[in-house]
Scaffold this motif. Structure first.
Motif, short mmCIF file in Angstrom:
data_model
loop_
_atom_site.label_atom_id
_atom_site.label_comp_id
_atom_site.label_asym_id
_atom_site.label_seq_id
_atom_site.Cartn_x
_atom_site.Cartn_y
_atom_site.Cartn_z
N ALA A 167 -3.46 5.82 -3.61
CA ALA A 167 -4.14 4.66 -3.03
C ALA A 167 -4.28 4.77 -1.52
CB ALA A 167 -3.40 3.38 -3.39
N VAL A 168 -3.44 5.61 -0.88
CA VAL A 168 -3.46 5.73 0.59
C VAL A 168 -3.44 7.20 0.95
CG1 VAL A 168 -2.26 5.17 2.74
CG2 VAL A 168 -2.19 3.56 0.80
N PRO A 202 0.98 4.87 10.14
CA PRO A 202 0.49 3.63 10.76
C PRO A 202 0.77 2.39 9.92
CG PRO A 202 -1.14 5.36 10.98
CD PRO A 202 -0.09 5.89 10.05
N LEU A 203 0.67 2.52 8.61
CA LEU A 203 0.98 1.36 7.75
C LEU A 203 2.46 0.99 7.84
CD1 LEU A 203 -1.10 2.17 4.53
CD2 LEU A 203 -1.46 0.26 6.12
N ALA A 204 3.32 2.01 7.89
CA ALA A 204 4.75 1.74 8.02
C ALA A 204 5.05 1.06 9.35
CB ALA A 204 5.54 3.04 7.90
N LEU A 205 4.36 1.51 10.42
CA LEU A 205 4.54 0.89 11.74
C LEU A 205 4.05 -0.56 11.71
CD1 LEU A 205 5.25 1.11 14.74
CD2 LEU A 205 2.91 1.94 15.14
N ALA A 206 2.91 -0.79 11.07
CA ALA A 206 2.37 -2.16 10.97
C ALA A 206 3.34 -3.07 10.23
CB ALA A 206 1.01 -2.13 10.27
N ALA A 264 7.38 7.79 6.78
CA ALA A 264 6.88 6.45 6.42
C ALA A 264 7.78 5.73 5.42
CB ALA A 264 5.47 6.57 5.85
N HIS A 265 8.98 6.26 5.18
CA HIS A 265 9.89 5.61 4.24
C HIS A 265 10.67 4.51 4.97
CE1 HIS A 265 8.92 8.58 1.22
NE2 HIS A 265 9.23 9.56 2.07
N LEU A 297 0.83 -1.21 0.00
CA LEU A 297 0.00 0.00 0.00
C LEU A 297 0.86 1.25 0.00
CD1 LEU A 297 -2.81 -1.07 2.51
CD2 LEU A 297 -2.97 -0.89 0.00
N LEU A 298 1.98 1.21 0.73
CA LEU A 298 2.89 2.36 0.74
C LEU A 298 3.50 2.58 -0.64
CD1 LEU A 298 4.73 1.83 4.15
CD2 LEU A 298 3.01 3.56 3.61
#
Length: 748
Positions: A135-136, A143-147, A202-203, A127-128
């Motif tokens: 798309a995001v 939060p996606l990067a943390l997940a 988020a990189h 997704l990133l």
């Protein structure tokens, strides 16, 4: 290419022996991969009085050599223990096999964890990747990067822990390898990702680290599953040996004792049909023994007082009392296994090449990563961006394809060979197959069957061939001697089976090593040696025993003789002819008698100058080594006496009903016989060709992408994808091993 010039048999004795160097075989416990072996080997080479060391991960053994004073074994143990491994002076194949199975299951579990949690780590990462296309939403990226990082934790801490441990050990041993590079790349990606999260960005590159670990686990599991089979060689040698012997004390009492408890000079009893567990000299009794397991001699040998009998041989007839001359650990079979371990500890050319490549790549990649960071900094990039460029270099240049190059071909080749009826045992030996110019065949059990066949019927005056055959069948029916079995088999497999049937009535009495009486309804018959019939008062014509021959008499009159020859396997002549047409030089190397070997060679079209007979296992090995100094050799054999030659040849091939020890010592095993030898050579040559192609493409990939990464043209995420694509290219090239074997025409 011209066919290989014949290697003179006399040349074997002209080869000067190299200066003897003392050596010792030790067992290494705790090795999990080839990098472990590199670390142990490097540490051993640095120890006092050690002139050389070779560690074989596949067999869990280390061979140390020295000139002059012997190294202190306790000192060596402590040095290796500091790396986390244990050194043992006694070889224990059972323990090695248990540890190998345990490690294989651990690798499978680590891979399962990597696949499951890696998949979840990749989902937010995907997704990133799609975020620039909308798309995001921006507020969901962190939060996606943390997940992605949280799902990667089990992979990083558990699945990859083996690489970190081995990487550290090889680093402190002064021989950093692939594991050190993997550790550096993984934790560089993790640290920069954690720093990015701390800054609220988020990189992250957790997915790249996960992919790197997963691919390496696949490579390690493939490598381990195939190559660890070699650790069973020694255990296979002894698995069928009796562990108890009948010991006779001074009072004449006989008791069953463990073979390990028997000492030198004790008396042991060997009964009809039993296998000997210890070396000994016959003190009393007579018998006939099958020595083929160690000598290759096809005909049973008569034993009398003073003769030596070695562990592993079987007593066919009679009963013997022996004086033990060698106990467990000192037997001839023990010395053979020690020699095979020395052979297994040698590294092949491709193994040495891969080690050198890995050692050269590490400093190159580290310098390239540092250069990328400095270049980014001089170009005005921020600190995190500069570090990210260095991480990209580490990830994109990590030699995953290099580590997969050999195991993938081995795995594909293994499947291809299984489908063709070829069982791969020691894939490392396949490297030399492309250069094979000489094929050496053992005789007994390889080119011939265990049962002789009738060569000629010579009835005396007044006897027909059918009557002579009937008489022989009556006397020798159900006999244990190979000649008796050969007679029955020859009659059964011919048109005379309906005309000649054995008389199962009457009494038979066998005189060990001489002949057999048969007392039937119509009289008494004898079958045996000519000298024995003469001693029984049978008037004999002027005959000379030659080879396998049995003489017969009935009611005191000579009836004639039946001569036998070794039964040639149906596939033997076509195989030899095919190999000769392709330009291979063919040799016959056997422990059997000179006459038997030359007779067989003439039937197969093998030149007399390329026939060697009456050779012991050690002599066979020395001859193979002599040939290897001139040309690459493939040795084809069957029987324990071939194990040393099979392990030492460039390409060892065990055929037919080869015992499990021989099958494990050889590179390949052909259960269906020698007809698959030409196909084996073709497939093995293809395998080595693909290995070198994979190594070339892996190195070419690194040569192309490292400069691109240094200049910042490859993002770390793209680097992870590129690393995966390089592994995919190696995989696709390896799949070519599954194709149809090429037709090999005649060499010119």
């Amino acid at each position: 290419m011209a066919a290989t010039a014949p290697f003179s048999v006399d040349a074997e004795s002209e080869i000067q022996q190299e200066q003897a160097q003392q050596s010792m075989i030790l067992m290494v416990e705790g090795m999990r991969c080839a990098s472990c072996a590199i670390a142990v080997e490097a540490r051993l080479k640095k120890q006092l009085n050690v002139s050389d060391a070779a560690v074989n991960f596949a067999a869990d053994i280390a061979m140390i050599s020295w000139q002059g004073d012997k190294p202190d074994i306790n000192h060596l143990k402590r040095a290796v223990a500091r790396l986390g491994y244990q050194l043992h002076t006694s070889l224990c194949p059972e323990r090695s096999a248990r540890l190998a199975e345990k490690m294989r299951k651990q690798l499978q579990l680590r891979l399962a964890v990597a696949v499951v949690f890696g998949m979840w780590s990749m989902m937010p990462a995907i997704l990133l990747y799609l975020a620039p296309m909308g798309a995001v939403e921006p507020e969901f990226m962190w939060p996606l990067a943390l997940a992605s990082g949280l799902f990667a934790v089990p992979v990083l801490l558990y699945s990859g822990s083996h690489f970190y441990r081995v990487g550290w050990r090889t680093l402190i041993a002064g021989s950093p390898g692939l594991d050190s590079l993997i550790t550096l790349a993984v934790w560089a990606a993790v640290l920069i990702s954690v720093w990015q999260l701390y800054l609220g960005l988020a990189h992250v590159y957790f997915d790249a680290a996960v992919m790197l670990i997963t691919f390496q686990l696949v490579a390690r599991l493939l490598d381990t599953s195939v190559r660890r089979r070699a650790s069973e060689v020694v255990r296979r040698y002894f698995q069928d040996m009796p562990d108890k012997v009948a010991v006779q004390d001074e009072a004449g009492n006989i008791s069953q004792q463990a073979a390990s408890s028997v000492r030198l000079s004790q008396r042991i009893i060997l009964m009809n049909g039993q296998q000997l567990a210890l070396d000994g000299v016959v003190q009393s009794g007579t018998g006939q023994a099958d020595l083929s397991l160690l000598t290759g001699e096809h005909e049973p040998q008569t034993l009398i007082v003073g003769d030596e009998l070695l562990a592993g041989c079987n007593l066919i007839e009679g009963e013997l009392t022996l004086i033990v001359t060698a106990t467990l650990g000192e037997r001839r079979i023990d010395r053979l296994s020690h020699s095979i371990n020395k052979v297994l500890s040698r590294k092949t050319a491709l193994q040495q090449l891969t080690d050198r490549i890995a050692r050269l790549l590490i400093p190159i990649i580290l310098v390239a990563a540092g250069l990328a960071v400095l270049l980014a900094w001089f170009q005005g990039a921020e600190f995190t961006s500069a570090i990210g460029r260095g991480v990209a270099v580490l990830i994109v240049s990590c030699p995953c394809a290099l580590s997969l190059a050999i195991p993938l071909v081995i795995t594909m080749g293994h499947a291809r060979m299984i489908n063709t009826g070829i069982i791969l045992r020691d894939p490392a030996a396949l490297e030399t197959a492309a250069d094979v110019k000489v094929v050496v065949f053992d005789k007994t059990g390889t080119l011939t069957t265990d049962t002789p066949s009738i060569k000629q019927l010579l009835p005396a005056s007044g006897w027909s061939e059918q009557d002579l055959l009937q008489l022989g069948l009556n006397v020798l029916y159900e006999g244990a001697h190979p000649v008796a079995k050969g007679l029955v088999a020859s009659v059964t497999n011919t048109a005379m089976a309906e005309q000649v049937t054995p008389n199962t009535q009457g009494e038979r009495e066998t005189i060990v090593g001489q002949g057999t009486y048969w007392r039937g309804e119509h009289g008494t018959a004898l079958a045996g040696r000519a000298s024995w019939l003469l001693a029984q008062g049978i008037p004999m014509p002027e005959l000379i025993d030659s080879g396998m021959q049995v003489h017969l008499a009935f009611q005191g009159q000579y009836a004639g003789s039946i001569s036998f020859q070794e039964t040639l396997r149906l596939e033997a002549l076509p195989t030899i002819t095919s190999l000769q047409q392709q330009g291979y030089a063919i040799y016959l190397l056997s422990g059997d008698s000179k006459q038997a070997c030359h007779d067989l060679a003439s039937r197969l079209g093998i030149a007399a100058t390329q026939v060697l007979s009456e050779r012991s296992p050690e002599q066979k090995h020395r001859f193979i080594e002599a040939l290897e100094r001139k040309d690459k050799v493939a040795f084809v054999g069957d029987g324990l006496n071939d194990g040393l030659a099979l392990a030492g040849a460039g390409l060892g091939i065990a055929v037919g009903q080869a015992n499990s020890a021989t099958g494990m010592a050889a590179a390949v095993y052909l259960p269906d016989g020698v007809q698959q030898v030409p196909t084996t050579l073709k497939l093995a040559k293809r395998a080595r060709k693909l290995m070198y192609e994979n190594l070339f493409w892996a190195l070419a990939y690194n040569s192309c992408v490292i400069p691109l990464a240094i200049f910042g043209w490859i993002h770390p995420v793209i680097a992870a994808v590129a690393m995966s694509l390089s592994s995919l290219c190696v995989l696709l090239n390896s799949v070519r091993m599954q194709g149809k074997a090429p037709t090999q025409g005649k060499k010119t």
